[in-house]
Design a protein around this motif. Structure first.
Motif, PDB file in Angstrom:
ATOM      1  N   LEU A  59       5.231 -16.924  -9.751  1.00 30.25           N
ATOM      2  CA  LEU A  59       5.048 -16.332  -8.427  1.00 30.25           C
ATOM      3  C   LEU A  59       3.876 -16.950  -7.684  1.00 30.25           C
ATOM      4  N   SER A  60       2.808 -17.228  -8.396  1.00 25.78           N
ATOM      5  CA  SER A  60       1.603 -17.772  -7.757  1.00 25.78           C
ATOM      6  C   SER A  60       1.832 -19.159  -7.157  1.00 25.78           C
ATOM      7  N   LYS A  61       2.847 -19.871  -7.637  1.00 29.69           N
ATOM      8  CA  LYS A  61       3.142 -21.220  -7.121  1.00 29.69           C
ATOM      9  C   LYS A  61       3.711 -21.174  -5.709  1.00 29.69           C
ATOM     10  N   TRP A  62       4.285 -20.044  -5.341  1.00 27.69           N
ATOM     11  CA  TRP A  62       4.993 -19.954  -4.059  1.00 27.69           C
ATOM     12  C   TRP A  62       4.284 -19.069  -3.044  1.00 27.69           C
ATOM     13  N   THR A  63       3.146 -18.504  -3.421  1.00 28.43           N
ATOM     14  CA  THR A  63       2.395 -17.642  -2.515  1.00 28.43           C
ATOM     15  C   THR A  63       1.097 -18.318  -2.102  1.00 28.43           C
ATOM     16  N   ASN A  64       0.538 -17.869  -0.977  1.00 27.65           N
ATOM     17  CA  ASN A  64      -0.764 -18.357  -0.542  1.00 27.65           C
ATOM     18  C   ASN A  64      -1.894 -17.563  -1.168  1.00 27.65           C
ATOM     19  N   GLN A  65      -1.593 -16.279  -1.439  1.00 23.27           N
ATOM     20  CA  GLN A  65      -2.657 -15.412  -1.953  1.00 23.27           C
ATOM     21  C   GLN A  65      -2.042 -14.227  -2.691  1.00 23.27           C
ATOM     22  N   ILE A  66      -2.662 -13.868  -3.806  1.00 22.37           N
ATOM     23  CA  ILE A  66      -2.324 -12.632  -4.505  1.00 22.37           C
ATOM     24  C   ILE A  66      -3.568 -11.758  -4.483  1.00 22.37           C
ATOM     25  N   ILE A  67      -3.449 -10.590  -3.852  1.00 25.01           N
ATOM     26  CA  ILE A  67      -4.577  -9.669  -3.712  1.00 25.01           C
ATOM     27  C   ILE A  67      -4.465  -8.582  -4.773  1.00 25.01           C
ATOM     28  N   LYS A  68      -5.538  -8.349  -5.507  1.00 25.10           N
ATOM     29  CA  LYS A  68      -5.551  -7.343  -6.583  1.00 25.10           C
ATOM     30  C   LYS A  68      -6.258  -6.082  -6.105  1.00 25.10           C
ATOM     31  N   ILE A  69      -5.600  -4.927  -6.325  1.00 25.96           N
ATOM     32  CA  ILE A  69      -6.180  -3.635  -5.983  1.00 25.96           C
ATOM     33  C   ILE A  69      -6.379  -2.836  -7.269  1.00 25.96           C
ATOM     34  N   ASP A  70      -7.573  -2.325  -7.467  1.00 27.04           N
ATOM     35  CA  ASP A  70      -7.901  -1.580  -8.683  1.00 27.04           C
ATOM     36  C   ASP A  70      -7.590  -0.093  -8.543  1.00 27.04           C
ATOM     37  N   PHE A  71      -7.110   0.491  -9.638  1.00 23.48           N
ATOM     38  CA  PHE A  71      -6.823   1.921  -9.690  1.00 23.48           C
ATOM     39  C   PHE A  71      -7.342   2.496 -10.994  1.00 23.48           C
ATOM     40  N   GLU A  72      -7.491   3.804 -11.026  1.00 19.25           N
ATOM     41  CA  GLU A  72      -7.759   4.497 -12.281  1.00 19.25           C
ATOM     42  C   GLU A  72      -6.528   4.347 -13.178  1.00 19.25           C
ATOM     43  N   ASP A  73      -6.749   4.280 -14.479  1.00 13.09           N
ATOM     44  CA  ASP A  73      -5.647   4.083 -15.420  1.00 13.09           C
ATOM     45  C   ASP A  73      -4.585   5.179 -15.332  1.00 13.09           C
ATOM     46  N   SER A  74      -4.984   6.366 -14.927  1.00 11.63           N
ATOM     47  CA  SER A  74      -4.061   7.498 -14.889  1.00 11.63           C
ATOM     48  C   SER A  74      -3.049   7.421 -13.743  1.00 11.63           C
ATOM     49  N   VAL A  75      -3.285   6.540 -12.775  1.00 12.29           N
ATOM     50  CA  VAL A  75      -2.390   6.429 -11.615  1.00 12.29           C
ATOM     51  C   VAL A  75      -1.124   5.685 -12.036  1.00 12.29           C
ATOM     52  N   THR A  76       0.039   6.281 -11.794  1.00 15.70           N
ATOM     53  CA  THR A  76       1.308   5.691 -12.211  1.00 15.70           C
ATOM     54  C   THR A  76       1.679   4.497 -11.341  1.00 15.70           C
ATOM     55  N   ASN A  77       2.648   3.722 -11.820  1.00  9.93           N
ATOM     56  CA  ASN A  77       3.090   2.559 -11.054  1.00  9.93           C
ATOM     57  C   ASN A  77       3.713   2.950  -9.720  1.00  9.93           C
ATOM     58  N   VAL A  78       4.473   4.042  -9.698  1.00  9.14           N
ATOM     59  CA  VAL A  78       5.068   4.502  -8.437  1.00  9.14           C
ATOM     60  C   VAL A  78       3.970   4.845  -7.438  1.00  9.14           C
ATOM     61  N   GLU A  79       2.955   5.565  -7.901  1.00 12.00           N
ATOM     62  CA  GLU A  79       1.836   5.918  -7.023  1.00 12.00           C
ATOM     63  C   GLU A  79       1.124   4.661  -6.533  1.00 12.00           C
ATOM     64  N   ARG A  80       0.872   3.737  -7.427  1.00 10.87           N
ATOM     65  CA  ARG A  80       0.184   2.500  -7.045  1.00 10.87           C
ATOM     66  C   ARG A  80       0.947   1.767  -5.943  1.00 10.87           C
TER      67      ARG A  80
END
Length: 331
Positions: free
Chosen positions: A56-77
């Motif tokens: 994926l990184s080969k085809w994008t200009n930027q990947i932005i990472k957002i931090d969450f508490e471990d308890s937050v589910t993937n749907v919520e994220r």
């Protein structure tokens, strides 16, 4: 104009592969497009731990990472990021769902006069929508008025947001409404919250032509010829009994990408010809049947036929008997 995706994924699902297909298809149509994928911290870590999640990184200009508490589910994220995109992207952007294929150059989106806009869900107004009753019942449960007042539901798969206060206000309200919907009412859908946010901010979202979000299973065939973006709704095929009408939505195909870590050449060829990737389907033209296809009765009968075929045969025989009597009386 920036093109933005939101991805939350683990090696156990196919969301990464869907995002890769969409991003790759966009890059083929627009070599110089600025493509940004916003991910949560767990998804980002999976890119470094799994050598089959680096393409994926080969085809994008930027990947932005957002931090969450471990308890937050993937749907919520996913929802929390999606409803807060202007917090991470300052310029104008077109948000694109991962379960899409880009069919054409998207640069003319910049000429659209709206500040914020989307495509009608099902390509129709509320009164014609097969899910009208469902939308209104859900809004009533949540205490929302957006869908009924606007007499439509805007699909959240593609959202145009030009830089400025209108976009920031819409997304800020969307984020607040979604949090209320999720944490107070335990409804994690983001589309109902989007339409309520649009209502609360003055119904300013414009209607894009259906070609920008061609929902091929929801009235989109009328827009397929000129489609810029095909939206194939990956969630529709989560059940074991669903057969994808769109070949690129097939789990087996997406699993091939997962196993390879890249898009095999034959699948690339399919993506480059996205308007011709359909399986054989059974078309239903009887409006009476179409109107009840999403009814609990329909699914109940399907379950009975699968699990209790003998009981289904009894019900079918009785229905045929009384239907025959009805026809005779009618004559």
């Amino acid at each position: 104009m920036k093109f933005v995706y939101v991805l939350t994924s683990t090696p156990n699902d196919l969301y990464y592969e869907q995002c890769l297909m969409s991003v790759w298809s966009l890059r083929q149509r627009m070599k110089d497009a600025e493509i940004i994928v916003i991910v949560d911290d767990k998804t980002y870590v999976s890119f470094t731990q799994d050598n089959k999640r680096t393409e994926l990184s080969k085809w994008t200009n930027q990947i932005i990472k957002i931090d969450f508490e471990d308890s937050v589910t993937n749907v919520e994220r996913s929802r929390l990021i999606k409803t807060s995109i202007p917090d991470y992207i300052e310029d104008s952007f077109l948000y694109i769902d991962c379960d899409t294929i880009i069919c054409d150059d998207l640069s003319e989106i910049e000429d659209i006069p709206f500040q914020t806009a989307g495509v009608l869900d099902g390509h129709c107004m509320l009164n014609e929508h097969i899910h009208k009753k469902y939308f209104l019942q859900r809004d009533k449960k949540l205490g929302f008025k957006g869908t009924k007042t606007a007499e439509c539901n805007i699909n959240g798969g593609i959202i145009l947001a030009k830089a400025g206060n209108e976009s920031k206000t819409l997304f800020k309200t969307w984020n607040e409404v979604w949090k209320y919907s999720a944490y107070k009412k335990h409804d994690f859908h983001d589309q109902s919250a989007l339409n309520e946010a649009n209502y609360r901010t003055g119904l300013k979202m414009g209607f894009l032509d259906g070609k920008w979000n061609c929902q091929i299973s929801h009235g989109g065939l009328a827009y397929l010829e000129d489609a810029k973006i095909i939206h194939y709704y990956s969630s529709e095929f989560s059940g074991k009994n669903y057969i994808p009408y769109y070949k690129l939505a097939d789990k087996a195909l997406q699993n091939r990408i997962k196993e390879a870590g890249f898009i095999p050449e034959d699948i690339q060829d399919m993506i480059l010809n996205p308007k011709f990737q359909f399986n054989k389907v059974h078309l239903i033209n009887d409006q009476r049947i179409v109107s009840i296809m999403q009814s609990p009765l329909t699914f109940t009968l399907a379950d009975i036929k699968t699990k209790l075929p003998w009981f289904f045969n009894i019900l079918e025989s009785q229905a045929a008997f009384f239907r025959g009597i009805g026809k005779k009386l009618k004559r």
